[in-house]
Design a protein around this motif. Structure first.
Motif, mmCIF file in Angstrom:
data_model
loop_
_atom_site.group_PDB
_atom_site.id
_atom_site.type_symbol
_atom_site.label_atom_id
_atom_site.label_comp_id
_atom_site.label_asym_id
_atom_site.label_seq_id
_atom_site.Cartn_x
_atom_site.Cartn_y
_atom_site.Cartn_z
ATOM 1 N N ILE A 1 74.814 83.897 134.482
ATOM 2 C CA ILE A 1 76.213 84.265 134.857
ATOM 3 C C ILE A 1 76.375 85.708 134.298
ATOM 4 C CG2 ILE A 1 78.708 83.961 134.028
ATOM 5 C CD1 ILE A 1 77.775 81.159 133.785
ATOM 6 N N ASN A 2 76.917 86.612 135.149
ATOM 7 C CA ASN A 2 77.251 87.992 134.606
ATOM 8 C C ASN A 2 78.250 88.158 133.282
ATOM 9 O OD1 ASN A 2 77.528 90.914 134.430
ATOM 10 N ND2 ASN A 2 78.844 90.953 136.281
ATOM 11 N N ALA A 3 77.562 88.646 132.306
ATOM 12 C CA ALA A 3 78.379 88.925 131.136
ATOM 13 C C ALA A 3 78.742 90.428 131.031
ATOM 14 C CB ALA A 3 77.638 88.242 129.826
ATOM 15 N N ARG A 4 78.498 91.023 131.750
ATOM 16 C CA ARG A 4 78.597 92.627 131.867
ATOM 17 C C ARG A 4 77.772 93.517 130.828
ATOM 18 N NH1 ARG A 4 85.335 92.583 132.262
ATOM 19 N NH2 ARG A 4 85.442 91.184 134.012
ATOM 20 N N ARG A 5 77.736 94.588 131.059
ATOM 21 C CA ARG A 5 77.079 95.512 130.077
ATOM 22 C C ARG A 5 75.396 95.341 130.105
ATOM 23 N NH1 ARG A 5 81.680 96.271 125.244
ATOM 24 N NH2 ARG A 5 83.371 97.016 126.623
ATOM 25 N N ARG A 6 75.188 95.114 131.110
ATOM 26 C CA ARG A 6 73.511 94.511 131.219
ATOM 27 C C ARG A 6 73.197 93.308 130.546
ATOM 28 N NH1 ARG A 6 71.026 96.288 135.431
ATOM 29 N NH2 ARG A 6 68.770 96.203 134.277
ATOM 30 N N GLN A 7 74.263 92.362 130.366
ATOM 31 C CA GLN A 7 73.964 91.208 129.573
ATOM 32 C C GLN A 7 74.402 89.839 130.623
ATOM 33 O OE1 GLN A 7 75.551 91.559 125.344
ATOM 34 N NE2 GLN A 7 76.964 93.034 126.456
ATOM 35 N N ALA A 8 73.864 88.739 130.328
ATOM 36 C CA ALA A 8 73.845 87.590 131.209
ATOM 37 C C ALA A 8 73.844 86.324 130.185
ATOM 38 C CB ALA A 8 72.938 87.650 132.467
ATOM 39 N N TYR A 9 74.700 85.400 130.695
ATOM 40 C CA TYR A 9 74.417 84.048 130.019
ATOM 41 C C TYR A 9 73.374 83.090 131.017
ATOM 42 C CZ TYR A 9 78.960 85.167 128.044
ATOM 43 O OH TYR A 9 80.009 85.843 127.302
ATOM 44 N N GLY A 10 72.425 82.742 130.566
ATOM 45 C CA GLY A 10 71.278 82.352 131.268
ATOM 46 C C GLY A 10 70.430 81.297 130.654
ATOM 47 N N ALA A 11 69.792 80.806 131.850
ATOM 48 C CA ALA A 11 68.652 79.492 131.585
ATOM 49 C C ALA A 11 67.826 79.578 132.822
ATOM 50 C CB ALA A 11 69.183 78.368 130.990
ATOM 51 N N LEU A 12 66.541 79.087 132.477
ATOM 52 C CA LEU A 12 65.344 79.000 133.302
ATOM 53 C C LEU A 12 65.223 77.396 133.478
ATOM 54 C CD1 LEU A 12 63.739 80.109 135.769
ATOM 55 C CD2 LEU A 12 61.971 80.442 133.829
ATOM 56 N N TRP A 13 65.157 76.838 134.707
ATOM 57 C CA TRP A 13 64.937 75.213 134.446
ATOM 58 C C TRP A 13 63.978 75.199 135.617
ATOM 59 C CZ3 TRP A 13 68.976 72.892 131.900
ATOM 60 C CH2 TRP A 13 70.109 73.530 131.463
ATOM 61 N N LYS A 14 63.037 74.056 135.413
ATOM 62 C CA LYS A 14 61.968 73.556 136.481
ATOM 63 C C LYS A 14 62.725 72.121 136.968
ATOM 64 C CE LYS A 14 57.305 72.245 136.883
ATOM 65 N NZ LYS A 14 55.938 72.450 136.341
ATOM 66 N N ASP A 15 62.736 72.219 138.355
ATOM 67 C CA ASP A 15 63.384 71.223 139.058
ATOM 68 C C ASP A 15 62.289 69.994 138.995
ATOM 69 O OD1 ASP A 15 65.065 69.712 140.546
ATOM 70 O OD2 ASP A 15 63.938 70.483 142.402
ATOM 71 N N CYS A 16 62.820 68.967 138.335
ATOM 72 C CA CYS A 16 61.771 67.821 138.333
ATOM 73 C C CYS A 16 62.150 66.748 139.034
ATOM 74 C CB CYS A 16 61.463 67.418 136.716
ATOM 75 S SG CYS A 16 60.882 68.827 135.781
ATOM 76 N N SER A 17 62.953 66.860 140.191
ATOM 77 C CA SER A 17 63.166 65.695 140.923
ATOM 78 C C SER A 17 63.933 64.600 140.406
ATOM 79 C CB SER A 17 62.240 65.025 141.990
ATOM 80 O OG SER A 17 61.124 64.382 140.916
ATOM 81 N N GLY A 18 64.999 65.179 139.564
ATOM 82 C CA GLY A 18 65.798 64.383 138.699
ATOM 83 C C GLY A 18 66.489 65.330 137.799
ATOM 84 N N LEU A 19 66.423 64.885 136.515
ATOM 85 C CA LEU A 19 66.735 65.803 135.470
ATOM 86 C C LEU A 19 65.944 67.029 135.301
ATOM 87 C CD1 LEU A 19 67.988 63.109 132.870
ATOM 88 C CD2 LEU A 19 69.507 64.396 134.256
ATOM 89 N N PRO A 20 66.499 68.066 135.435
ATOM 90 C CA PRO A 20 65.922 69.434 135.405
ATOM 91 C C PRO A 20 65.303 69.617 133.983
ATOM 92 C CG PRO A 20 68.141 69.908 135.357
ATOM 93 C CD PRO A 20 68.027 68.601 135.628
ATOM 94 N N GLU A 21 64.229 70.309 133.842
ATOM 95 C CA GLU A 21 63.351 70.538 132.316
ATOM 96 C C GLU A 21 64.071 71.953 132.043
ATOM 97 O OE1 GLU A 21 59.301 71.589 130.350
ATOM 98 O OE2 GLU A 21 59.388 70.621 132.311
ATOM 99 N N GLU A 22 64.574 72.176 130.994
ATOM 100 C CA GLU A 22 64.916 73.545 130.602
ATOM 101 C C GLU A 22 63.657 74.226 129.822
ATOM 102 O OE1 GLU A 22 67.641 75.252 126.864
ATOM 103 O OE2 GLU A 22 68.548 73.743 127.975
ATOM 104 N N VAL A 23 63.382 75.398 130.748
ATOM 105 C CA VAL A 23 62.200 76.036 130.194
ATOM 106 C C VAL A 23 62.596 77.336 129.420
ATOM 107 C CG1 VAL A 23 60.191 77.498 131.394
ATOM 108 C CG2 VAL A 23 61.052 75.520 132.748
ATOM 109 N N MET A 24 63.708 77.937 129.729
ATOM 110 C CA MET A 24 63.959 79.036 128.760
ATOM 111 C C MET A 24 65.520 78.437 128.183
ATOM 112 S SD MET A 24 62.905 82.542 130.617
ATOM 113 C CE MET A 24 64.805 83.291 130.085
ATOM 114 N N GLU A 25 65.826 78.516 126.978
ATOM 115 C CA GLU A 25 67.066 78.155 126.375
ATOM 116 C C GLU A 25 68.307 78.888 127.067
ATOM 117 O OE1 GLU A 25 68.062 78.762 122.638
ATOM 118 O OE2 GLU A 25 66.403 80.054 122.329
ATOM 119 N N GLN A 26 69.289 77.963 127.130
ATOM 120 C CA GLN A 26 70.575 78.439 127.427
ATOM 121 C C GLN A 26 71.070 79.451 126.321
ATOM 122 O OE1 GLN A 26 73.378 75.296 129.045
ATOM 123 N NE2 GLN A 26 71.607 73.811 128.719
#
Length: 405
Positions: free
Chosen positions: A124-149
Motif C-alpha cells: 500500500i502506498n504510504a507516500r514519500r517512498r514509503q509503503a505498508y507491505g508484506a510478502l506471502w507464500k501462497d500455500c494453497s490455503g492459508l498463506p505463509e508470511e515471509v516478510m512481516e507486515q
C-alpha cells in the motif's frame, strides 16, 4: 453464521455479507473516497443480495488497516456501532491479510499450468517512498508470511524481498503501492517476467476478500467485543507527530479526545505492560485480573483517541475507596488523562454511596500531590520509609465525597 463486513481502507469502499457455507455477497462504491456517504448503503445492498435482514447478522468484521487513516476510522467506527447495536461480536482483519486473500482469489482464476506466482506481495502506498507491505507464500490455503507486515522504505523493501525468495520465483503484486513504485518493484527482478501485477479488479482492497478471511477467523473463535475493535494505522498520524513535536494547535490538543471506561478482561495485557513500565514493584497479571473481575474494586482505562493510555485501580471497603494504582503512559502525559481518570473514579465512588477516598503518594512526587490537592484531597500525615525500592516517605491524603463537589 452471517458476517457483515466493511472495507474502507482504500480509495473505494465496499461491504460484504458472508455465510458459514462460504457464500459471500458484496457491493462496492463507484466513487473514490465516498466511504462516509456510501458505506451504510453498500452494507444494505449486500444484505439484500444475501436475502438476510440486519437482525440476522451474527458478527461484524472490519478491515482495520493500514491504509487511509480517515477510511480506517470510518470502517472501524461503523463496525463498532453496528456491533454494539446488535449485541454481536467483532472480528478484526488486518488489511494486508485481506489483500493477500484477494491475490489468492485471482490466482484461482488462472490455469493450473505450473506458471502461477508462488508469492504474493501486498503493498500500500504510504507516500514519500514509503509503503505498508508484506510478502506471502501462497500455500494453497492459508498463506505463509515471509516478510512481516509493517511500514517499509520502498528502497529498503525491494532488496529484502529479493533476499527472501529464490531466483526463479514469480511474485503477484496486489495494492496501489505497485501503481506508485512499479519501477522499483520491477527492478528487483532485473526486468524479466517474474513480477505479475494483479489486474485492476483484483489489485485494490475488496470487502469480499476481507469477509473470506473473517470466516476463517470466526471458525477459529477469533472474536473480540466492539470496544476492542481498534484501528491499526501501522504508523503515527501526521497530527500525532505534530503533537509530539509541539506544532499542533492547542485546540486540537483538547482533552475531549480522552475516553474513560470500565476495564475488561481483554485490557489485561495492556494494563500489565503499563504496570511494568511505571512501577518498580509491578503487580502480577493475576492480581490485576482479580480487581478487573471483583465487585469490590473499580478499574478504569483511558484511551487517547484509539490508543490505550492509562488506567486506575481502586478498592472499595466499608464505604471508602482506596487508590491502589494510577498510571499514564509516558508518551501521553501532560494531557490531563490522570485528571480525567481521577474525576471519573470519584464520580463512580459517589454514585455507589462511598463516603471518602484515600491514597498514599510519594513525598517527592510534587505533580501528583498538586493534582490530588486540586481535586480536594487533604494531606493528613506521613508514613516514613514507606516505599521499599528507595525508602521514600509516603504522604497520606484523603477526600470526603460530598454531593456538591
Amino acid at each position: 453464521m452471517r458476517i457483515l463486513t466493511y472495507e474502507t481502507t482504500g480509495k473505494k469502499g465496499s461491504a460484504a455479507v458472508a455465510a458459514d457455507d462460504g457464500r459471500i455477497c458484496w457491493s462496492a462504491s463507484h466513487e473514490e473516497m465516498d466511504h462516509l456517504k456510501d458505506i451504510t448503503v453498500l452494507a444494505r445492498q449486500s444484505l439484500g443480495e444475501m436475502d438476510v435482514d440486519v437482525s440476522q447478522v451474527t458478527c461484524v468484521a472490519a478491515s482495520i488497516g493500514p491504509g487511509s487513516f480517515t477510511g480506517i476510522r470510518i470502517g472501524v467506527t461503523t463496525a463498532r456501532t453496528v456491533s454494539q447495536m446488535l449485541g454481536v461480536p467483532c472480528i478484526a482483519v488486518p488489511t494486508l491479510e485481506g489483500m493477500t486473500r484477494l491475490g489468492q482469489m485471482y490466482l484461482d482464476t488462472l490455469p493450473d499450468d505450473g506458471k502461477k506466482p508462488e508469492y504474493i506481495l501486498t503493498v500500500i502506498n504510504a507516500r514519500r517512498r514509503q509503503a505498508y507491505g508484506a510478502l506471502w507464500k501462497d500455500c494453497s490455503g492459508l498463506p505463509e508470511e515471509v516478510m512481516e507486515q509493517k511500514q517499509y522504505i520502498i528502497d529498503d523493501m525491494v532488496p529484502e524481498i529479493d533476499s527472501s525468495i529464490s531466483e526463479d520465483s514469480r511474485i503477484l503484486v496486489v495494492g496501489d503501492g505497485f501503481d506508485a513504485y512499479d519501477e522499483a518493484i520491477y527492478g528487483l527482478t532485473n526486468g524479466d517476467n517474474r513480477i505479475v501485477p494483479a489486474p485492476e479488479n483484483f489489485r485494490y482492497q475488496r470487502a469480499d476478500a476481507v469477509a473470506s478471511v473473517a470466516l476463517e477467523k470466526a471458525k477459529k473463535g477469533e472474536f473480540t467485543d466492539y470496544s476492542h475493535l481498534l484501528p491499526d494505522y501501522m504508523r503515527k498520524s501526521e497530527a500525532e507527530m505534530r503533537l509530539e513535536n509541539g506544532t499542533l494547535s492547542k485546540r486540537i490538543k483538547s482533552p475531549d479526545t480522552i475516553t474513560i471506561r470500565r476495564a475488561l478482561p481483554g485490557d489485561l495485557d495492556r494494563i500489565a505492560e503499563l504496570e511494568k513500565k511505571t512501577f518498580p514493584d509491578p503487580w502480577t497479571k493475576d492480581d490485576l485480573a482479580k480487581d478487573i473481575n471483583s465487585p469490590d474494586a473499580v478499574v478504569l482505562t483511558a484511551q487517547w483517541g484509539t490508543v490505550f493510555a492509562g488506567y486506575i485501580d481502586v478498592w472499595r471497603v466499608a464505604g471508602e475507596g482506596q487508590l491502589n494504582r494510577i498510571a499514564v503512559d509516558r508518551s501521553y502525559r501532560g494531557r490531563k488523562i490522570g485528571l480525567r481518570l481521577m474525576k471519573e473514579m470519584i464520580s463512580i465512588l459517589k454514585s455507589q454511596g462511598d463516603q471518602e477516598m484515600n491514597l498514599e503518594v510519594r513525598a517527592g512526587n510534587r505533580p501528583a500531590r498538586s493534582l490530588y490537592s486540586k481535586l480536594g484531597f487533604r494531606e493528613l500525615g506521613v508514613r516514613p520509609d514507606y516505599y521499599q525500592d528507595n525508602g521514600e516517605d509516603a504522604v497520606i491524603m484523603k477526600k470526603e465525597l460530598k454531593d456538591n463537589d
